[in-house]
Enzyme design. Structure first.
Site, short mmCIF file in Angstrom:
data_model
loop_
_atom_site.label_atom_id
_atom_site.label_comp_id
_atom_site.label_asym_id
_atom_site.label_seq_id
_atom_site.Cartn_x
_atom_site.Cartn_y
_atom_site.Cartn_z
N GLY A 1 0.82 -1.21 0.00
CA GLY A 1 0.00 0.00 0.00
C GLY A 1 0.85 1.25 0.00
O GLY A 1 0.57 2.22 -0.72
N ASP A 2 1.90 1.27 0.81
CA ASP A 2 2.83 2.40 0.83
C ASP A 2 3.51 2.55 -0.52
O ASP A 2 3.62 3.65 -1.07
CB ASP A 2 3.90 2.19 1.90
CG ASP A 2 3.39 2.38 3.31
OD1 ASP A 2 2.29 2.95 3.48
OD2 ASP A 2 4.07 1.97 4.25
N LEU A 3 4.01 1.44 -1.04
CA LEU A 3 4.79 1.49 -2.27
C LEU A 3 3.93 1.90 -3.46
O LEU A 3 4.35 2.71 -4.30
CB LEU A 3 5.44 0.12 -2.53
CG LEU A 3 6.39 -0.37 -1.42
CD1 LEU A 3 6.87 -1.78 -1.72
CD2 LEU A 3 7.56 0.58 -1.23
N SER B 1 3.25 5.58 -3.38
CA SER B 1 4.42 6.34 -3.79
C SER B 1 4.55 6.37 -5.31
O SER B 1 4.85 7.41 -5.91
CB SER B 1 5.68 5.73 -3.18
OG SER B 1 5.76 5.99 -1.79
N GLN C 1 -3.81 5.60 -0.29
CA GLN C 1 -3.30 4.23 -0.25
C GLN C 1 -4.42 3.22 -0.54
O GLN C 1 -4.19 2.23 -1.24
CB GLN C 1 -2.70 3.93 1.12
CG GLN C 1 -1.38 4.64 1.39
CD GLN C 1 -0.91 4.39 2.81
OE1 GLN C 1 -1.42 4.98 3.76
NE2 GLN C 1 0.06 3.52 2.97
#
Length: 421
Positions: free
Chosen positions: A190-192, A195, A222
């Site tokens: 989710g973070d990646l 980004s 996210q």
């Protein structure tokens, strides 16, 4: 816009390659922490932007304490985790809760093209430096806000982590062993994903700003990002009412297309098309595996769940059981989709990874060298910069204040004495 002279000066301060990249001249103010945000700005830095990482002087990005750590005698250990997501950046400290600190951010923004933040929606507004204020300071500013649920909607103010996005974006419910409980994806997807979408949004907004002089808000959630990674789950539900469940290593309808055991581990085998199935039978099987099973020649027949379970899968398992991963790849890797399932140690030492410069080495004086992942974006004219160091906390504060914002030495000392920087 930053001048070439100042860009080169700041690049030299950061000890990274000053060769202009595709985003040379673009200045990014980075007020993010952890991964969703720092990774976004790091990609922009790799592509040539000058990224100024702003941290609180007494409460910096707490991934500076995340393992693995590199030790240096007589000094604080350095986080390899932090370094991996903050290379090629300049370190700047400012207490944004302090009026003078917020004023410093405004002055940075006035000289910048992009600001990236990943606070909970409303946080920057409470500090008086949200998008509504900063676009007054710089009308062409691209303001990228990455958050758990985005800037709108009933969940917008909820705290969130990567797992929150995996849970509410549908991915967690689909992942795991067949007939078992849902299992989170084994990385911070989710973070990646947020980004990566953040980078796409910034680049699109930058092009618009360059042609019109008008910036805009880039709103990245996210949850939204994870939802787009669920393959056919949305259309399966909206057209048929089907709710995907965990399938383990199997595909919902393509077969064979999964994990298979071999002598020393596992391989992925995806020989599901008629072409690849015929080639696989010829490589691995005997004369009867293909010629003797004409009712398996058509892809649709092999996709049948019962036929696959009772006939196709046992055949493939027989092919692989006496061979090693290396033997299987050497035998068929160039002919059909067959790949060894490699642990991260095998991946780091993989010749294809080496050929693509996907593990890069950076030297940190006193600490030694650190190997991290490289950039998957390969540009033949303006290649990504991947060997730059991550900054120490506030390492370039004085130089940025002096060379970019025009502060005198006594003014800088006063800011430091007041705890503003």
């Amino acid at each position: 816009m930053i001048t070439d002279e100042i860009r080169d000066t700041l690049a030299a301060l950061g000890n990274f390659d000053a060769t202009p990249g595709s985003l040379a001249g673009v200045v990014v103010v980075d007020v993010t922490r952890v991964v969703a945000g720092p990774y976004c700005s790091m990609i922009l830095a790799d592509l040539g932007a000058t990224v100024i990482k702003v941290e609180h002087p007494d409460d910096p990005d707490y991934t500076r304490t995340f393992p693995p750590m590199l030790d240096r005698e007589g000094d604080e250990p350095m986080s390899g985790f932090f370094a991996q997501y903050n290379r090629n950046k300049l370190g700047f400290t400012a207490n944004l809760k302090h009026p003078e600190g917020a004023a410093l951010l405004e002055r940075l923004v006035a000289s910048a093209d992009v600001l990236v933040e990943n606070f909970r929606p409303g946080t920057m507004d409470k500090l008086g430096i949200g998008y509504s204020r900063l676009r007054e300071v710089n009308p062409r500013l691209v303001y990228a806000a990455l958050s758990g649920y985005g800037q709108s909607g009933p969940y917008r103010k909820r705290p969130a982590y990567d797992n929150s996005a995996q849970a509410t974006g549908g991915l967690w419910s689909m992942n795991g062993a067949a007939d078992g409980p849902p299992t989170r994806v084994g990385t911070i997807i989710g973070d990646l994903a947020a980004s990566l979408y953040g980078v796409i949004g910034v680049l699109a907004a930058l092009r618009h700003a360059e042609s019109t002089g008008k910036g805009q808000l880039v709103d990245i959630s996210q949850q939204d990002s994870v939802l787009t990674l669920t393959e056919n789950a949305v259309v399966a539900y909206t057209t048929e009412g089907t709710i995907p469940k965990p399938l383990g290593n199997a595909h919902p309808f393509v077969r064979p297309y999964e994990l298979f055991p071999c002598k020393d581990g596992f391989v992925f085998f995806g020989g599901y098309t008629d072409k690849f199935w015929k080639i696989s039978c010829e490589i691995f099987g005997d004369a009867e595996d293909h010629a003797g099973n004409p009712d398996l020649h058509a892809m649709a027949d092999r996709f049948d769940a019962v036929v696959y379970r009772e006939r196709v899968k046992p055949m493939v398992e027989r092919w692989f059981q006496g061979r090693t991963k290396k033997e299987l790849e050497e035998l068929a890797g160039d002919l059909v989709p067959l790949s060894a399932v490699k642990d991260i140690g095998e991946v780091v030492e993989d010749p294809q990874i080496a050929a693509r410069d996907m593990v890069v080495e950076t030297t940190y004086p006193g600490y030694g060298s650190l190997r991290t992942f490289g950039s998957p974006v390969k540009l033949d004219v303006t290649p990504a910069r991947t060997s730059g160091r991550a900054p120490d906390k506030g390492a370039h504060t004085a130089e940025i204040l002096r060379d970019l914002l025009g502060f005198e030495s006594d003014e800088i000392d006063a800011l430091r004495d007041a705890g503003t920087i």
